[in-house]
Design an enzyme around this catalytic site. Structure first.
Site, PDB file in Angstrom:
ATOM      1  CB  VAL A 145      -7.924   0.114   4.203  1.00  0.00           C
ATOM      2  CG1 VAL A 145      -8.608   1.257   4.943  1.00  0.00           C
ATOM      3  CG2 VAL A 145      -8.335   0.123   2.735  1.00  0.00           C
ATOM      4  CB  SER A 146      -3.646   2.396   7.658  1.00  0.00           C
ATOM      5  OG  SER A 146      -2.583   2.289   6.739  1.00  0.00           O
ATOM      6  CB  ALA A 147      -5.595   0.718  12.213  1.00  0.00           C
ATOM      7  NE  ARG A 169     -11.126   2.034   7.794  1.00  0.00           N
ATOM      8  CZ  ARG A 169     -10.628   0.872   8.211  1.00  0.00           C
ATOM      9  NH1 ARG A 169     -11.463  -0.112   8.529  1.00  0.00           N
ATOM     10  NH2 ARG A 169      -9.328   0.681   8.308  1.00  0.00           N
TER      11      ARG A 169
END
Length: 406
Positions: free
Chosen positions: A70-72, A38
């Protein structure tokens, strides 16, 4: 800690979050989360932040607005669970942060395909670069307005996953979805955003699940701005109407929060870890003049409003009177148990607060049901719609119902 250690710790927290909701993190999603680096998609954010629990803004406009993020990771895991991806699936992702496309690529495998599209060339260039660096150069990245088909008349997808908040379901999403396909979409309804998983059922798309979420808003031809109504001279408290339409008969509400506050109790309680976000949808569909009360933390800390959080609490307007669901109050002698209450300001405060509290009571009496969403093309006649609350959009007619209600 190393990137691998932080990534594994992140996955463990996601698994615990699933368990708290009575869910199990699917093993294939767990494997993907443990595999995709990530931190290669989060820019110069420190490793601890890259593997934290929140979303990460990656692109901002000149005005400072968030254009891409970048979403959770826990939310991405939830939505991938909704999508039920399997090897060989053809997937279209709308909104290109890069990281989610890599997770999808892990899930569909070498026999599947992943196409990710975004309207902003800065975003797609960044996604393409990050995906290549992380080893996912076979993901197709396109710069286009997803309001329209990306390859008109030539391609359909088994799964379409939308990772931006949308006000409507465009015709292009219908035509690009395969006959047995699944659409996972954060749809805005009366200001509320829920990620719905939708399947074809004759002339309609029908939900089989949903979850509460929040995303940066859609841009391009499909964008539909909401409407904000100020409640004070400063910007600390506002009403938000997600459909961009006013409320019939609303008066001037500036300063209404400075009027005496009236409380009404609902008699409905909730435990410490008990979810209640379906109540919001119930209130949106049953309360005339529904809207959301949004306030900054200062307004909460100084007791201008009594909210659990600043990002939108169910509210309603009746003329010059405003009522809203406030922070639940503790119940004496019952640890962790709280009761839903409402507050109101204005000439009819007692009546409107009692009405809103009564709708919370009605939701409880109905068995706290989960909503079902059916989506029909615009132009579908009333006679062809099932029973439920109807919300008309530009491209579609939404019908919200509660099949399990008592």
């Amino acid at each position: 800690m190393s990137a691998d250690e932080l990534r594994n710790a992140m996955v463990e927290r996601i698994a615990v979050r699933h368990q708290a909701l009575g869910l199990v993190l699917p093993p294939e999603i767990e494997r993907a989360l443990r595999t995709v680096p990530r931190h290669l998609f989060t820019g110069d954010v420190p490793l601890e932040g890259a593997y934290g629990d929140g979303s990460i803004i990656t692109v901002r406009g000149e005005d400072g607005l968030h254009l891409s993020s970048v979403s959770a990771a826990w939310l991405q895991a939830m939505m991938l669970g909704q999508a039920a991806l399997k090897p060989g699936d053809r997937v279209l992702e709308v909104g290109s942060g890069g990281y989610n496309a890599a997770l999808i690529r892990e899930l569909v495998g070498p026999t599947g395909s992943v196409t990710t599209v975004d309207i902003d060339e800065t975003v797609t260039d960044r996604a393409r670069r990050c995906l290549a660096e992380a080893g996912y150069g076979d993901v197709e990245v396109m710069c286009a307005d997803a309001e329209f088909e990306i390859d008109p008349g030539r391609r359909t997808f088994d799964v379409i996953i939308v990772t931006v908040g949308v006000p409507d379901i465009s015709p292009a999403l219908w035509t690009q979805l395969a006959d047995n396909g699944r659409l996972v979409i954060p749809l805005r309804t009366l200001g509320l955003t829920r990620s719905w998983v939708l399947h074809r059922d004759g002339p309609a798309l029908v939900s089989s699940g949903h979850l509460m979420c929040g995303f940066v808003p859609l841009r391009g031809a499909g964008a539909r701005p909401g409407l904000s109504i100020p409640l004070r001279e400063d910007p600390s408290a506002n009403l938000w109407l997600g459909e961009g339409k006013g409320i019939d008969g609303v008066g001037d509400l500036t300063g209404v929060l400075d009027l005496p506050r009236v409380q009404a109790r609902s008699g409905v309680t909730i435990g410490e870890a008990q979810p209640s976000d379906d109540q919001d949808v119930w209130l949106a569909a049953t309360v005339p003049g529904f809207c959301l009360l949004v306030a900054d933390q200062t307004a909460i800390d100084t007791d201008v409003v009594r909210l659990s959080w600043p990002y939108g609490s169910p509210a309603c307007v009746n003329g010059n009177t405003l009522a809203y669901r406030g922070m639940p109050v503790p119940v004496d002698g019952r640890d962790g148990v709280r009761e839903f209450v409402t507050y109101a300001h204005g000439p009819d405060a007692e009546q409107v607060a009692a009405f809103l509290a009564g709708q919370i009571t009605a939701w409880d009496a109905a068995g706290r049901p989960a909503p079902c969403l059916r989506v029909y093309p615009a132009g579908t006649s009333d006679a062809d719609l099932p029973d439920g609350y109807v919300l008309d959009k530009r491209h579609s007619r939404l019908v919200i119902s509660w099949p399990t209600a008592r």
